[in-house]
Design a protein around this motif. Sequence first.
Motif, mmCIF file in Angstrom:
data_model
loop_
_atom_site.group_PDB
_atom_site.id
_atom_site.type_symbol
_atom_site.label_atom_id
_atom_site.label_comp_id
_atom_site.label_asym_id
_atom_site.label_seq_id
_atom_site.Cartn_x
_atom_site.Cartn_y
_atom_site.Cartn_z
ATOM 1 N N HIS A 1 7.045 -49.216 -102.856
ATOM 2 C CA HIS A 1 8.404 -49.274 -102.427
ATOM 3 C C HIS A 1 9.149 -49.887 -103.628
ATOM 4 N N GLY A 2 10.419 -49.956 -103.612
ATOM 5 C CA GLY A 2 11.150 -50.416 -104.758
ATOM 6 C C GLY A 2 12.592 -50.699 -104.604
ATOM 7 N N GLU A 3 13.457 -51.093 -105.480
ATOM 8 C CA GLU A 3 14.564 -51.319 -105.478
ATOM 9 C C GLU A 3 15.534 -50.479 -106.612
ATOM 10 N N THR A 4 16.637 -49.556 -106.197
ATOM 11 C CA THR A 4 17.520 -49.187 -107.355
ATOM 12 C C THR A 4 18.820 -49.886 -107.238
ATOM 13 N N ALA A 5 20.022 -49.478 -108.042
ATOM 14 C CA ALA A 5 21.195 -50.015 -107.933
ATOM 15 C C ALA A 5 21.937 -50.006 -106.689
ATOM 16 N N LEU B 1 9.301 -38.980 -104.235
ATOM 17 C CA LEU B 1 10.206 -39.938 -104.622
ATOM 18 C C LEU B 1 10.849 -39.415 -105.928
ATOM 19 N N PHE B 2 12.235 -39.223 -105.905
ATOM 20 C CA PHE B 2 12.999 -38.755 -107.134
ATOM 21 C C PHE B 2 13.292 -40.170 -107.944
ATOM 22 N N GLY B 3 13.120 -39.854 -109.378
ATOM 23 C CA GLY B 3 13.259 -40.996 -110.044
ATOM 24 C C GLY B 3 14.314 -40.612 -111.396
ATOM 25 N N PRO C 1 18.307 -48.233 -114.057
ATOM 26 C CA PRO C 1 17.165 -49.348 -113.776
ATOM 27 C C PRO C 1 16.739 -49.145 -112.299
ATOM 28 N N TYR C 2 15.528 -49.736 -112.214
ATOM 29 C CA TYR C 2 14.804 -49.817 -110.920
ATOM 30 C C TYR C 2 13.664 -50.940 -110.945
ATOM 31 N N THR C 3 13.082 -51.188 -109.887
ATOM 32 C CA THR C 3 11.905 -51.824 -109.579
ATOM 33 C C THR C 3 11.021 -51.122 -108.792
ATOM 34 N N HIS C 4 9.525 -51.119 -108.797
ATOM 35 C CA HIS C 4 8.719 -50.168 -108.225
ATOM 36 C C HIS C 4 7.445 -50.937 -108.149
ATOM 37 N N ASN C 5 6.832 -50.936 -106.731
ATOM 38 C CA ASN C 5 5.767 -51.810 -106.621
ATOM 39 C C ASN C 5 4.889 -50.761 -105.845
ATOM 40 N N SER C 6 3.465 -50.988 -105.911
ATOM 41 C CA SER C 6 2.418 -50.246 -105.388
ATOM 42 C C SER C 6 1.137 -50.818 -104.785
ATOM 43 N N THR C 7 0.830 -50.430 -103.589
ATOM 44 C CA THR C 7 0.047 -51.017 -102.630
ATOM 45 C C THR C 7 -1.177 -50.068 -102.569
ATOM 46 N N ASN C 8 -2.413 -50.071 -102.914
ATOM 47 C CA ASN C 8 -3.348 -49.110 -102.752
ATOM 48 C C ASN C 8 -2.982 -47.723 -102.665
ATOM 49 N N ALA C 9 -2.109 -47.450 -103.854
ATOM 50 C CA ALA C 9 -1.654 -46.251 -103.768
ATOM 51 C C ALA C 9 -2.479 -45.199 -104.502
ATOM 52 N N HIS C 10 -2.441 -43.819 -104.133
ATOM 53 C CA HIS C 10 -2.845 -42.830 -105.110
ATOM 54 C C HIS C 10 -1.681 -41.976 -105.215
ATOM 55 N N TYR C 11 -1.012 -41.948 -106.385
ATOM 56 C CA TYR C 11 0.130 -41.681 -106.699
ATOM 57 C C TYR C 11 0.202 -40.794 -108.015
ATOM 58 N N VAL C 12 1.007 -39.766 -108.024
ATOM 59 C CA VAL C 12 0.986 -38.839 -109.049
ATOM 60 C C VAL C 12 2.488 -38.786 -109.421
#
Length: 317
Positions: free
Chosen positions: A91-95, A107-109, A114-125
């Motif tokens: 999860h995270g925040e953008t403007a 998820l597009f980035g 600017p943004y903030t991005h957090n991960s919890t027990n994630a398998h992420y590519v």
Amino acid sequence: MRFQTFTTQGVALKERYEAWRERAWPSMAKMMRTDKPSGEFYSHIRSYQLGSMVLQEARMTGQTYTRTSQLIRSDGMDGISLGVSLAGRVHGETAVGSYKAGPNSVLFGDLSAPYTHNSTNAHYVTLVFNRKDIQRLVPHIDGLHGLVMTGKDAAPVVRQVTSLLQQLPDASDETGAHLGDGLTGAFLSLLNSTGTVSLSEEAHLSRLRTEVRWIIQQRFREADLDVARIAAMSKVSRATLYRAFSDGEGISAYVTRVRLQMATAALADSGDVRLISEIALSVGFDQVCNFNRAFRRIYGCTPRDWRHHSRTIGAAA
């Protein structure tokens, strides 16, 4: 295929964050601000270069990235990213607001925002595309930063990335570049499904090339796989199919190359005791004479000579 890898496995729990942070990669310290976690932290990351694209597979928890305006101005990073969540949550925040992504979502980035991005027990590519490559096909991609896609819209990309992760460790650098092209096509298809961008004609043709190559990779063993069948499976006319492949390797040549690549692997395998004629038929050639002719044209020798040379080198090694 060459890759970089990093893991906190075997590192004491209290030392994991610092062990990760002191590495310019994979912490991306030069382009991200990170916060020390208050709870559990681990990171297992592998990164591949697929042509002009970077693919990074990560299993992680307790990580918080912040990309600030100051960092954006200083590092000049200007790529477009596509994050594929396979397990856990991010999860995270953008403007313009917050986002959440669970398993089997995309998820597009935008690395220039600017943004903030957090991960919890994630398998992420994470796939990072060159902005110029994408904008050549999609001139206007504003408004996608932080967009999450799920369900049937995300499913094709999730399936392709999952399959790709199984192929990459044994793939060559050349194959990796082709796989990167396939991911670009998948990215374009996903962009098209958002309904927020208009793809150029070249983008539509690029997407078609990706779909056709995928069909060929799955069906090359079928001897009757010709342009007419491929066009029918792609739901386009043969004229459109020819136009999509007009600037480079033709579609029939691509089918032949895929078949020959599989044949050379079998011929080099000392454990494969099949006759050369059996290998030829198994990879989709309807006649052995056609296989021999195509093989000599591409590799400059006969299949028998290739088998002998490859296995002699393998035995010596």
